[in-house]
Design a protein around this motif. Structure first.
Motif, PDB file in Angstrom:
ATOM      1  N   HIS A  66       8.115  -4.289  -4.023  1.00  0.00           N
ATOM      2  CA  HIS A  66       7.607  -5.611  -3.629  1.00  0.00           C
ATOM      3  C   HIS A  66       6.790  -6.201  -4.761  1.00  0.00           C
ATOM      4  O   HIS A  66       6.171  -5.467  -5.536  1.00  0.00           O
ATOM      5  N   ASP A  67       6.818  -7.508  -4.876  1.00  0.00           N
ATOM      6  CA  ASP A  67       5.990  -8.161  -5.896  1.00  0.00           C
ATOM      7  C   ASP A  67       5.118  -9.254  -5.291  1.00  0.00           C
ATOM      8  O   ASP A  67       4.547 -10.073  -6.005  1.00  0.00           O
ATOM      9  N   GLY A  68       5.054  -9.284  -3.971  1.00  0.00           N
ATOM     10  CA  GLY A  68       4.162 -10.226  -3.307  1.00  0.00           C
ATOM     11  C   GLY A  68       4.711 -11.630  -3.153  1.00  0.00           C
ATOM     12  O   GLY A  68       4.077 -12.461  -2.524  1.00  0.00           O
ATOM     13  N   ALA A  75     -10.679  -3.065  -0.085  1.00  0.00           N
ATOM     14  CA  ALA A  75     -10.217  -4.460  -0.155  1.00  0.00           C
ATOM     15  C   ALA A  75      -9.473  -4.748  -1.451  1.00  0.00           C
ATOM     16  O   ALA A  75      -8.676  -5.681  -1.517  1.00  0.00           O
ATOM     17  N   HIS A  76      -9.716  -3.938  -2.492  1.00  0.00           N
ATOM     18  CA  HIS A  76      -9.050  -4.190  -3.773  1.00  0.00           C
ATOM     19  C   HIS A  76      -7.596  -3.757  -3.737  1.00  0.00           C
ATOM     20  O   HIS A  76      -6.810  -4.158  -4.591  1.00  0.00           O
ATOM     21  N   LEU A  77      -7.229  -2.927  -2.765  1.00  0.00           N
ATOM     22  CA  LEU A  77      -5.850  -2.448  -2.698  1.00  0.00           C
ATOM     23  C   LEU A  77      -5.139  -2.891  -1.428  1.00  0.00           C
ATOM     24  O   LEU A  77      -3.926  -2.737  -1.303  1.00  0.00           O
ATOM     25  N   ARG A  78      -5.897  -3.421  -0.475  1.00  0.00           N
ATOM     26  CA  ARG A  78      -5.260  -3.752   0.803  1.00  0.00           C
ATOM     27  C   ARG A  78      -4.250  -4.882   0.664  1.00  0.00           C
ATOM     28  O   ARG A  78      -3.379  -5.044   1.510  1.00  0.00           O
ATOM     29  N   THR A  79      -4.372  -5.678  -0.406  1.00  0.00           N
ATOM     30  CA  THR A  79      -3.413  -6.775  -0.595  1.00  0.00           C
ATOM     31  C   THR A  79      -2.005  -6.257  -0.837  1.00  0.00           C
ATOM     32  O   THR A  79      -1.054  -7.017  -0.784  1.00  0.00           O
ATOM     33  N   ARG A  80      -1.869  -4.970  -1.113  1.00  0.00           N
ATOM     34  CA  ARG A  80      -0.529  -4.421  -1.327  1.00  0.00           C
ATOM     35  C   ARG A  80       0.175  -4.103  -0.018  1.00  0.00           C
ATOM     36  O   ARG A  80       1.346  -3.748  -0.016  1.00  0.00           O
ATOM     37  N   THR A  81      -0.537  -4.179   1.074  1.00  0.00           N
ATOM     38  CA  THR A  81       0.101  -3.919   2.361  1.00  0.00           C
ATOM     39  C   THR A  81       0.809  -5.176   2.844  1.00  0.00           C
ATOM     40  O   THR A  81       0.486  -6.286   2.410  1.00  0.00           O
ATOM     41  N   ARG A 139       6.912   0.409  -2.584  1.00  0.00           N
ATOM     42  CA  ARG A 139       6.435   0.580  -1.200  1.00  0.00           C
ATOM     43  C   ARG A 139       6.811   1.974  -0.706  1.00  0.00           C
ATOM     44  O   ARG A 139       5.981   2.707  -0.214  1.00  0.00           O
ATOM     45  N   THR A 140       8.108   2.287  -0.822  1.00  0.00           N
ATOM     46  CA  THR A 140       8.582   3.591  -0.372  1.00  0.00           C
ATOM     47  C   THR A 140       9.678   4.071  -1.308  1.00  0.00           C
ATOM     48  O   THR A 140      10.301   3.278  -2.020  1.00  0.00           O
ATOM     49  N   ARG A 141       9.914   5.372  -1.297  1.00  0.00           N
ATOM     50  CA  ARG A 141      11.077   5.953  -1.977  1.00  0.00           C
ATOM     51  C   ARG A 141      11.732   6.926  -1.020  1.00  0.00           C
ATOM     52  O   ARG A 141      11.058   7.719  -0.377  1.00  0.00           O
ATOM     53  N   ARG A 142      13.035   6.799  -0.899  1.00  0.00           N
ATOM     54  CA  ARG A 142      13.788   7.745  -0.078  1.00  0.00           C
ATOM     55  C   ARG A 142      14.935   8.276  -0.925  1.00  0.00           C
ATOM     56  O   ARG A 142      15.543   7.516  -1.667  1.00  0.00           O
ATOM     57  N   ASP A 143      15.203   9.542  -0.791  1.00  0.00           N
ATOM     58  CA  ASP A 143      16.246  10.148  -1.615  1.00  0.00           C
ATOM     59  C   ASP A 143      17.438  10.512  -0.771  1.00  0.00           C
ATOM     60  O   ASP A 143      17.330  10.761   0.421  1.00  0.00           O
ATOM     61  N   SER A 144      18.576  10.553  -1.439  1.00  0.00           N
ATOM     62  CA  SER A 144      19.791  11.014  -0.782  1.00  0.00           C
ATOM     63  C   SER A 144      20.582  11.844  -1.773  1.00  0.00           C
ATOM     64  O   SER A 144      20.544  11.596  -2.977  1.00  0.00           O
ATOM     65  N   LYS A 145      21.286  12.839  -1.241  1.00  0.00           N
ATOM     66  CA  LYS A 145      22.110  13.663  -2.114  1.00  0.00           C
ATOM     67  C   LYS A 145      23.528  13.127  -2.190  1.00  0.00           C
ATOM     68  O   LYS A 145      24.371  13.664  -2.896  1.00  0.00           O
ATOM     69  N   ALA A 146      23.799  12.072  -1.445  1.00  0.00           N
ATOM     70  CA  ALA A 146      25.158  11.532  -1.424  1.00  0.00           C
ATOM     71  C   ALA A 146      25.544  10.994  -2.793  1.00  0.00           C
ATOM     72  O   ALA A 146      24.683  10.612  -3.583  1.00  0.00           O
TER      73      ALA A 146
END
Length: 612
Positions: A182-184, A265-271, A165-172
């Motif tokens: 997510h896997d639904g 519609a083929h990708l909206r199910t990932r939301t 869904r998202t990736r966030r980075d940290s230098k810590a």
RNA sequence: GCCCCGAUAGCUCAAUGGUAGAGCGAGCGGCUGUUAACCGCUAGGUUCCAGGUUCGAGCCCUGGUCGGGGCGCCA
């Protein structure tokens, strides 16, 4: 990318200078914001939204324990792997994050209860060594659905598979990435914490985008950050599928309009929205079957292709194998359907009702649940050309029984959604329709309103409301009238019964004269109106008296012989019976609060809409 | 089928008939146990299509395509 050429230079310079002016301006604004934040000892946020100082305290929670994850050291590990080996304590905090003390044998901590230890062991029993592409031996752990991962005890070793869904980075801590996967299987994605010492960190993990598919091995731990209770400390992240161009990925991590998502519609199910809709839709479908099964109804598969026109009304899709460019003709120039597949004109069903009545008149309580097709050129947020309809039919029953059944069924379905999908319903409540949980709960708790059409007309006439269309006994209610009744007057679902016979179908049972004090003949029809959706259910008691039925067929200008088998049910052991049709998508709309019916069916079919 | 509204960057939207912009997303860099993160830089446009009016059209006119809302038909 860029096409630097002499021709392009002048406009570029102009744009850059405007750019610079703008950024100088925003920079000054930002500086002011930051200075104010510093004065107030707050952390600056984007757009000047300030976070409370509690944020800093939260970040420094001392009771969280960093852990080191074991990496394969060459050689075969699986045989020696068992639960407590998975995590090594690196530093001791006042209270360990993993809920029991380190075991001297393993030097690690995992499970706090005997049951949890047992659960770990059994999962670990399924481990096996696997040769991986990068010629390193890794361990395939128990693949868990994310919904189960959330419920597993801290310390569980597991594998999850899903989409980023998202990736966030940290230098810590020398660098790490937070990857929401997510896997639904449930509403929330799980947070995967991937440290920079993973071998593919730089090359792959740090380049993950929304939409990439991954397999993650790791250990479930209590989260150090707020926002989630648990997270996965990754021991391996395998990228299964990349997103080839993140810039054009149709459902990137941002808000999209439903209109736009309909086009993908083929990708909206990932939301999150469409995932939640899919799960609630499934839960409702299961609840319907369970509801009927518990009440001794039999599920009957009525035909999808039919040669009968159920209600003598409504446009139907024709089913034919004839060559459109070269149609066979009868001597008088008509199309010769004798040459067609069924040797007659055939259509997609608009209702299974007439067919299911035959089963009703032998199995007593039956229902259909299948696709239904209407070729009407309907352009509204509550109509589809292809939709799913539930049609129960009960023998030895009248309209009151029918309404009671409808009431119980709707309540059963709502209750199932609320109790079985609390995470999704919470989302609909917060983001789609505020307060919907409370309103649905009220529907379940309150007795259903049943109101004769004649009384409804009086209410509308006495309402003092200005309607575009005048309310008048004998005409069908307009949707503005229905909405007024259910959304404003009663503020709850209302079943209207006993409509004028002139506006209803031929098979509906004629009432005795003077029922409800109506000025003209009525039929035992029932429409269940619900707020936001309108007509959710349309049903009736069926005409079981052959002579009345024949008269009605004639009055409607229909041909008696076309209904010979339907009439036979009245000739041979006729019984009073009743039933209704419930539009499944409208139920999903009602329960989720989604405004457009095209968003509650996976691939909507409507006029000019059949892309997917 | 009828009546309205709309179409501009990957998405959501600005732009009196006069040099097409922002936010988000994307790429790069900085910062950070992050979580609608934040900060800086960069790239990204046949303004739905075809005509017309005009010195000049994203804007005005005509026709079309697609999308949305309301109504009808119903579930």
């Amino acid at each position: 990318m860029g096409q630097p050429g002499p021709d392009h230079r002048p406009p570029r310079r102009r744009r850059a200078s405007r750019h610079a002016r703008h950024h100088r301006r925003t920079h000054r604004t930002n500086l002011r914001r930051v200075r104010r934040c510093l004065r107030e000892r707050r952390r600056p946020d984007r757009r000047g939204v300030l976070r409370p100082a509690a944020f800093e305290q939260q970040r420094q929670r001392p009771d969280l324990l960093p852990v080191d994850l074991p990496r394969p050291r060459g050689g075969r590990a699986p045989a020696r792997l068992h639960g407590p080996c998975a995590v090594q304590v690196r530093s001791i905090a006042p209270r360990p994050v993993l809920s029991h003390a380190p075991s001297p044998r393993s030097g690690g901590v995992l499970c706090s209860t005997r049951a949890a230890r047992r659960s770990c062991r059994s999962r670990l029993g399924t481990f096996r060594a696997r040769w991986h592409g990068d010629a390193k031996e890794t361990v395939e752990m128990a693949w868990m659905k994310i919904k189960d991962a959330f419920k597993a005890p801290p310390g569980t070793e597991l594998t999850v598979k899903g989409w980023v869904r998202t990736r966030r980075d940290s230098k810590a801590d020398g660098g790490l990435s937070f990857v929401a996967v997510h896997d639904g299987t449930c509403f929330d994605p799980i947070q995967v914490v991937a440290r920079s010492d993973l071998p593919n960190y730089e090359g792959e993990i740090a380049r993950l985008n929304t939409g990439c598919s991954v397999e993650v091995d790791g250990v479930l731990v209590a989260s150090q950050g707020k926002g989630q209770a648990v997270e996965i400390q990754a021991t391996a992240v395998r990228v299964i599928g990349w997103v080839e161009d993140p810039d054009t990925y149709p459902v990137s991590n941002k808000r999209h309009s439903f209109e736009y998502l309909r086009e993908v519609a083929h990708l909206r199910t990932r939301t999150n929205t469409f995932g939640a809709i899919a799960r609630v839709r499934h839960t409702l479908a299961c609840a319907i079957h369970r509801f009927f099964d518990e009440r001794d109804f039999f599920y009957v598969h009525t035909p999808i292709i039919t040669a009968s026109d159920a209600e003598g009304a409504g446009q139907m899709f024709q089913v034919s194998t004839l060559d459109h460019m070269n149609l066979p003709r009868t001597p008088d120039g008509q199309v010769d359907y004798n040459e067609d597949f069924f040797a007659r004109k055939a259509h997609l069903t608009v209702s299974g009702q007439l067919n299911v009545e035959t089963y009703c008149c032998s199995l007593s309580r039956v229902y259909t649940f299948g696709p239904t097709f209407r070729a009407e050129n309907s352009n509204t947020s509550r109509h589809l050309a292809e939709f799913w309809m539930i049609e129960p039919e009960i023998a030895f029953a009248d309209l009151q029984d029918d309404a009671k059944l409808a009431d119980e069924m709707v309540k059963y379905c709502i209750d199932a959604a609320l109790t079985e999908r609390p995470d999704d319903m919470r989302f609909f409540d917060e983001r789609i329709e505020k307060g919907i949980i409370e309103r649905l709960r009220a529907v379940v708790d309150k007795p259903m309103r049943i109101l004769p059409y004649t009384d409804a007309v009086k209410i509308l006439q006495d309402s003092g409301q200005k309607f575009e269309y005048r309310v008048q006994w004998g005409t069908d209610l307009q949707s503005e009238h229905e909405r007024y009744l259910t959304e404003h007057h009663f503020k709850q679902p209302v079943a209207l019964i006993n409509y004028p016979k002139k506006i209803k179908a031929f098979y509906m049972r004629e009432n005795d004269p003077g029922t409800d004090g109506a000025p003209d003949t009525t039929v035992a029809a029932m429409d269940l109106l619900v707020p936001g959706v309108g007509e959710l259910i349309g049903g009736s008691q069926r005409e079981e008296r052959l002579e009345v039925l024949d008269r009605r067929i004639e009055e409607m200008g229909l041909v008696k012989e076309d209904y010979w088998w339907y009439r036979d049910l009245r000739r041979y052991g006729t019984v009073p019976h009743a039933g209704f049709g419930l539009g499944f998508e409208r139920l999903v709309q009602f329960v989720t609060g989604m405004q457009n019916i095209r968003d509650v069916i996976p691939f909507p079919r409507a006029p000019r809409q059949a892309e997917f």
